[in-house]
Design a protein around this motif. Structure first.
Motif, PDB file in Angstrom:
ATOM      1  N   HIS A 205      49.313  50.134  44.577  1.00 13.17           N
ATOM      2  CA  HIS A 205      49.876  48.948  45.908  1.00 13.17           C
ATOM      3  C   HIS A 205      50.448  50.318  46.710  1.00 13.17           C
ATOM      4  CE1 HIS A 205      51.048  45.624  44.119  1.00 13.17           C
ATOM      5  NE2 HIS A 205      51.562  46.097  43.347  1.00 13.17           N
ATOM      6  N   HIS A 206      50.605  50.327  47.967  1.00 15.26           N
ATOM      7  CA  HIS A 206      50.540  51.585  49.599  1.00 15.26           C
ATOM      8  C   HIS A 206      52.276  51.164  50.030  1.00 15.26           C
ATOM      9  CE1 HIS A 206      49.077  48.255  52.146  1.00 15.26           C
ATOM     10  NE2 HIS A 206      48.540  47.476  51.862  1.00 15.26           N
ATOM     11  N   ASP A 207      52.648  50.114  49.144  1.00 16.04           N
ATOM     12  CA  ASP A 207      54.307  50.434  49.850  1.00 16.04           C
ATOM     13  C   ASP A 207      55.474  49.745  48.709  1.00 16.04           C
ATOM     14  OD1 ASP A 207      56.156  49.664  51.793  1.00 16.04           O
ATOM     15  OD2 ASP A 207      55.730  48.470  52.939  1.00 16.04           O
ATOM     16  N   ALA A 208      56.103  49.411  48.885  1.00 21.98           N
ATOM     17  CA  ALA A 208      57.207  49.125  47.702  1.00 21.98           C
ATOM     18  C   ALA A 208      56.813  48.494  46.256  1.00 21.98           C
ATOM     19  CB  ALA A 208      58.517  49.370  48.726  1.00 21.98           C
ATOM     20  N   VAL A 209      56.818  48.487  45.332  1.00 19.24           N
ATOM     21  CA  VAL A 209      56.628  47.352  44.457  1.00 19.24           C
ATOM     22  C   VAL A 209      58.126  46.930  44.411  1.00 19.24           C
ATOM     23  CG1 VAL A 209      55.999  46.774  42.140  1.00 19.24           C
ATOM     24  CG2 VAL A 209      54.791  49.090  43.222  1.00 19.24           C
ATOM     25  N   SER A 210      57.901  45.963  45.222  1.00 18.82           N
ATOM     26  CA  SER A 210      59.241  44.962  44.903  1.00 18.82           C
ATOM     27  C   SER A 210      59.063  44.473  44.278  1.00 18.82           C
ATOM     28  CB  SER A 210      59.454  44.039  45.878  1.00 18.82           C
ATOM     29  OG  SER A 210      57.957  42.945  45.704  1.00 18.82           O
ATOM     30  N   GLY A 211      58.769  43.443  42.810  1.00 15.29           N
ATOM     31  CA  GLY A 211      58.937  42.946  41.503  1.00 15.29           C
ATOM     32  C   GLY A 211      58.630  42.746  40.135  1.00 15.29           C
ATOM     33  N   LEU A 212      58.727  43.042  39.424  1.00 17.61           N
ATOM     34  CA  LEU A 212      57.969  42.164  38.422  1.00 17.61           C
ATOM     35  C   LEU A 212      57.583  40.724  37.092  1.00 17.61           C
ATOM     36  CD1 LEU A 212      58.497  46.146  36.902  1.00 17.61           C
ATOM     37  CD2 LEU A 212      55.848  45.403  38.018  1.00 17.61           C
ATOM     38  N   ALA A 213      56.665  40.490  36.873  1.00 14.07           N
ATOM     39  CA  ALA A 213      56.897  40.102  36.322  1.00 14.07           C
ATOM     40  C   ALA A 213      56.459  39.290  34.614  1.00 14.07           C
ATOM     41  CB  ALA A 213      56.774  37.639  36.677  1.00 14.07           C
ATOM     42  N   VAL A 214      56.008  39.210  33.623  1.00 15.19           N
ATOM     43  CA  VAL A 214      55.946  39.050  32.684  1.00 15.19           C
ATOM     44  C   VAL A 214      54.826  37.853  31.911  1.00 15.19           C
ATOM     45  CG1 VAL A 214      55.416  40.144  29.606  1.00 15.19           C
ATOM     46  CG2 VAL A 214      56.926  41.113  31.901  1.00 15.19           C
ATOM     47  N   TYR A 215      53.667  38.375  32.069  1.00 10.39           N
ATOM     48  CA  TYR A 215      53.419  36.359  30.945  1.00 10.39           C
ATOM     49  C   TYR A 215      52.771  37.381  30.055  1.00 10.39           C
ATOM     50  CZ  TYR A 215      50.550  32.708  30.073  1.00 10.39           C
ATOM     51  OH  TYR A 215      50.195  31.289  29.773  1.00 10.39           O
ATOM     52  N   GLY A 216      52.732  36.783  29.079  1.00 10.61           N
ATOM     53  CA  GLY A 216      51.941  37.147  27.169  1.00 10.61           C
ATOM     54  C   GLY A 216      51.884  39.054  26.845  1.00 10.61           C
ATOM     55  N   ASN A 217      50.540  39.120  27.530  1.00 10.76           N
ATOM     56  CA  ASN A 217      50.149  40.965  27.365  1.00 10.76           C
ATOM     57  C   ASN A 217      49.892  41.257  28.841  1.00 10.76           C
ATOM     58  OD1 ASN A 217      49.832  42.731  26.039  1.00 10.76           O
ATOM     59  ND2 ASN A 217      47.131  42.794  26.442  1.00 10.76           N
ATOM     60  N   SER A 218      50.235  40.105  29.798  1.00  9.30           N
ATOM     61  CA  SER A 218      49.811  40.938  31.168  1.00  9.30           C
ATOM     62  C   SER A 218      51.192  41.168  32.028  1.00  9.30           C
ATOM     63  CB  SER A 218      48.870  40.212  32.129  1.00  9.30           C
ATOM     64  OG  SER A 218      47.817  40.273  31.520  1.00  9.30           O
ATOM     65  N   VAL A 219      51.349  42.293  33.482  1.00  2.53           N
ATOM     66  CA  VAL A 219      52.113  42.677  33.589  1.00  2.53           C
ATOM     67  C   VAL A 219      51.779  41.949  35.840  1.00  2.53           C
ATOM     68  CG1 VAL A 219      53.918  44.193  34.716  1.00  2.53           C
ATOM     69  CG2 VAL A 219      53.224  44.174  32.170  1.00  2.53           C
ATOM     70  N   LEU A 220      52.548  41.619  35.830  1.00  4.78           N
ATOM     71  CA  LEU A 220      52.135  41.340  37.404  1.00  4.78           C
ATOM     72  C   LEU A 220      53.291  41.867  38.536  1.00  4.78           C
ATOM     73  CD1 LEU A 220      51.804  38.580  35.646  1.00  4.78           C
ATOM     74  CD2 LEU A 220      51.997  37.488  37.693  1.00  4.78           C
ATOM     75  N   SER A 221      53.138  42.951  39.288  1.00  5.78           N
ATOM     76  CA  SER A 221      53.259  43.108  40.656  1.00  5.78           C
ATOM     77  C   SER A 221      53.388  42.392  41.655  1.00  5.78           C
ATOM     78  CB  SER A 221      53.606  44.680  40.070  1.00  5.78           C
ATOM     79  OG  SER A 221      51.751  45.242  40.926  1.00  5.78           O
ATOM     80  N   ILE A 222      54.176  42.464  42.533  1.00  4.20           N
ATOM     81  CA  ILE A 222      54.873  41.904  44.235  1.00  4.20           C
ATOM     82  C   ILE A 222      54.415  43.866  45.291  1.00  4.20           C
ATOM     83  CG2 ILE A 222      54.847  39.736  43.587  1.00  4.20           C
ATOM     84  CD1 ILE A 222      57.777  40.050  44.094  1.00  4.20           C
ATOM     85  N   SER A 223      54.278  42.844  46.410  1.00  7.10           N
ATOM     86  CA  SER A 223      54.581  44.792  46.842  1.00  7.10           C
ATOM     87  C   SER A 223      54.864  44.240  48.195  1.00  7.10           C
ATOM     88  CB  SER A 223      53.875  45.380  47.011  1.00  7.10           C
ATOM     89  OG  SER A 223      53.582  47.063  47.764  1.00  7.10           O
ATOM     90  N   TRP A 224      55.861  45.299  48.839  1.00 10.49           N
ATOM     91  CA  TRP A 224      55.605  44.684  50.677  1.00 10.49           C
ATOM     92  C   TRP A 224      54.602  44.337  51.283  1.00 10.49           C
ATOM     93  CZ3 TRP A 224      60.748  48.415  51.108  1.00 10.49           C
ATOM     94  CH2 TRP A 224      61.818  47.583  50.864  1.00 10.49           C
ATOM     95  N   ASP A 225      53.699  45.358  50.539  1.00  9.67           N
ATOM     96  CA  ASP A 225      51.953  45.736  50.670  1.00  9.67           C
ATOM     97  C   ASP A 225      51.191  44.184  50.974  1.00  9.67           C
ATOM     98  OD1 ASP A 225      50.974  44.636  47.913  1.00  9.67           O
ATOM     99  OD2 ASP A 225      50.262  47.403  48.177  1.00  9.67           O
ATOM    100  N   LYS A 226      52.314  43.146  50.525  1.00 10.07           N
ATOM    101  CA  LYS A 226      52.152  42.074  50.495  1.00 10.07           C
ATOM    102  C   LYS A 226      50.344  41.077  49.446  1.00 10.07           C
ATOM    103  CE  LYS A 226      51.328  42.342  55.413  1.00 10.07           C
ATOM    104  NZ  LYS A 226      50.549  42.289  57.055  1.00 10.07           N
ATOM    105  N   SER A 227      50.473  42.435  48.311  1.00 10.94           N
ATOM    106  CA  SER A 227      49.892  42.291  47.319  1.00 10.94           C
ATOM    107  C   SER A 227      50.515  41.552  45.885  1.00 10.94           C
ATOM    108  CB  SER A 227      48.715  43.635  47.258  1.00 10.94           C
ATOM    109  OG  SER A 227      49.654  44.372  46.888  1.00 10.94           O
ATOM    110  N   LEU A 228      49.284  41.063  45.706  1.00 10.78           N
ATOM    111  CA  LEU A 228      49.708  40.275  43.933  1.00 10.78           C
ATOM    112  C   LEU A 228      48.935  41.590  42.564  1.00 10.78           C
ATOM    113  CD1 LEU A 228      50.811  38.876  41.408  1.00 10.78           C
ATOM    114  CD2 LEU A 228      49.641  36.999  42.898  1.00 10.78           C
ATOM    115  N   LYS A 229      49.529  42.012  42.005  1.00  5.62           N
ATOM    116  CA  LYS A 229      48.431  42.387  41.059  1.00  5.62           C
ATOM    117  C   LYS A 229      48.469  42.376  39.379  1.00  5.62           C
ATOM    118  CE  LYS A 229      47.878  46.665  44.176  1.00  5.62           C
ATOM    119  NZ  LYS A 229      46.654  46.242  44.534  1.00  5.62           N
ATOM    120  N   ILE A 230      47.683  42.477  38.771  1.00  6.46           N
ATOM    121  CA  ILE A 230      47.885  41.977  37.648  1.00  6.46           C
ATOM    122  C   ILE A 230      47.371  43.131  36.365  1.00  6.46           C
ATOM    123  CG2 ILE A 230      47.093  40.739  35.548  1.00  6.46           C
ATOM    124  CD1 ILE A 230      48.544  38.999  38.253  1.00  6.46           C
ATOM    125  N   TRP A 231      48.273  43.713  35.449  1.00  6.64           N
ATOM    126  CA  TRP A 231      48.288  45.004  35.165  1.00  6.64           C
ATOM    127  C   TRP A 231      48.444  44.923  33.692  1.00  6.64           C
ATOM    128  CZ3 TRP A 231      47.802  49.589  37.660  1.00  6.64           C
ATOM    129  CH2 TRP A 231      48.699  49.115  39.371  1.00  6.64           C
TER     130      TRP A 231
END
Length: 428
Positions: A205-231
């Protein structure tokens, strides 16, 4: 501590019918009024809070007993709801509450760049962590996956912690991990342009990570950089990155069937699902556009087929998924707050909304399809930024007893006990 009238009944409760209701169904169009005043009020409230002086007291501050809420008419609502104020948790620093989460009878309260952990049974402080790392910036969110604690930070990173047997928190790693970076840094195609003359690995992420959510074994992150990432929760590797919105992403929720909803400052809510291919990549299902200003908060009912969205336009929209269709329609609009909606949670059959107008409202969908404001909880002196709920120590279920924690820009967390009796209808 001086506290205003902490509860008031909703004398002008707003009832909105869903589709198929009576002919007097109001328009679902949000308010047309200028929302710039809301944004200005939030900014000024934050500044006032940062300059205020709170007592350096991490123990309980028990306020004088107050009468419970007068029961609503059972003839009209077929239920009674009592909201009792229990206590106030205060922090040692005059900064507002960014976020709260509950896990294993522990309340995680984010305040600035620190996280205070309380036992929810007796409301005692058991740990404070991440507060010494000033370079990490403010903490934005907390989530839990595979027994680990994930925290989102303003420095564009996600930190992973474990809870020791002494209820202390120890840092495990920071995402993206060094191993993940090493796998990607050599190949040029692993870089994306973030600004003019500047590139970053797509796993960062290249801006603040604004939120997290969990589904199963995955963690989702959202950011002020307008992106959604899956971990991946097992090895902490980033598996996908999506350019999701045209502006900062403020909220994310995931349904039980894996449908992802993201809300953004671009006024849109986007719905995401996984393809049927072996890779099961995330793809866009639908874009929901009804709000007139930034979307700040999202919440799902327990069944996952009704989405609630709160915005700076002061309205809460109700979106319903029709059967197995991959799209949602607006079936109601809940109005009553006088300023921006900042947080939403669902508790059993009820929707709780926190606003910059310093109040919490409790809503329910009745059997006849009406969404009604059951009561207004008035106890904070600044905007209500975060809420979380936990089943009370004496148990409870739908129509039982729950504890609701509300945190605001005044740096305080207020604890409420909500009891419901009578016949209720479900938000699902």
């Amino acid at each position: 501590m001086k506290v205003r009238s902490w509860l008031s009944t909703c004398s002008s409760a707003t009832c909105i019918t869903t589709s198929g209701g009576c002919a007097t169904t109001p328009s679902t169009k949000p308010f047309h009024s200028d929302t710039s005043s809301d944004v200005q009020s939030l900014s000024s409230s934050s500044q006032e809070t940062s300059s205020s002086s709170l007592q350096s007291n991490l123990s309980l501050l028990t306020l004088p007993s107050v009468p419970s809420l007068q029961k609503l008419s059972p003839e009209n609502l077929n239920l009674s709801i009592d909201t009792h104020f229990l206590t106030t948790l205060k922090h040692c620093r005059p900064v507002h509450i960014n976020f709260m989460a509950v896990n294993n009878n522990l309340l995680y309260a984010v305040s600035g760049n620190g996280i205070n952990v309380f036992e929810i049974i007796n409301n005692t402080l058991v740990d404070t962590f991440s507060g010494d790392d000033i370079s990490s910036g403010a903490v934005k969110s907390v989530s839990f996956c595979n027994g680990k604690i994930f925290t989102a930070h303003q420095d564009c990173k996600i930190r992973v912690w474990k809870l020791t047997i002494h209820k202390k928190h120890k840092l495990i790693t920071t995402l993206p991990t060094l191993e993940d970076r090493f796998r990607k840094f050599i190949l040029p195609q692993n870089y994306v342009k973030v600004r003019r003359h500047k590139k970053k690995l797509w796993i960062e992420h290249h801006d603040a990570v604004s939120g997290l959510a969990v589904y199963g074994n995955s963690v989702l992150s959202i950011s002020w950089d307008k992106s959604l990432k899956i971990w991946r929760g097992s090895d902490f590797r980033c598996t996908e990155s999506i350019a999701a919105h045209n502006d900062s992403i403020n909220a994310v929720v995931v349904s039980n069937d894996g449908i992802i909803y993201t809300g953004s400052a671009d006024k849109r809510i986007k719905v995401w699902g996984r393809t049927q291919s072996p890779e099961k990549k995330i793809h866009l299902i639908a874009t929901l556009e009804k709000h007139k200003s930034a979307v700040n908060a999202l919440a799902l009912n327990s069944a996952g087929n009704i989405l609630f969205s709160g915005s700076c336009d002061r309205s809460i929209l109700v979106w319903e998924r029709e059967d197995s269709a991959n799209y949602m329609v607006v079936t109601g609009a809940l109005r009553g707050h006088s300023r921006a909606i900042l947080c939403l949670i669902t508790v059993n059959d009820f929707l709780f909304s926190g606003s910059a107008d310093q109040t919490v409202r409790i809503w329910q969908r009745r059997i006849d399809g009406l969404y009604c404001c059951l009561t207004v909880v008035d106890g904070h002196q600044k905007p209500v930024k975060s809420m979380v709920a936990a089943v009370a120590a004496d148990g409870g279920d739908c129509g039982g007893c729950v504890k609701v924690f509300s945190g605001s820009f005044d740096g305080e967390i207020k604890v409420w006990q909500v009891e419901v009796s009578g016949v209720t209808s479900s938000l699902s």
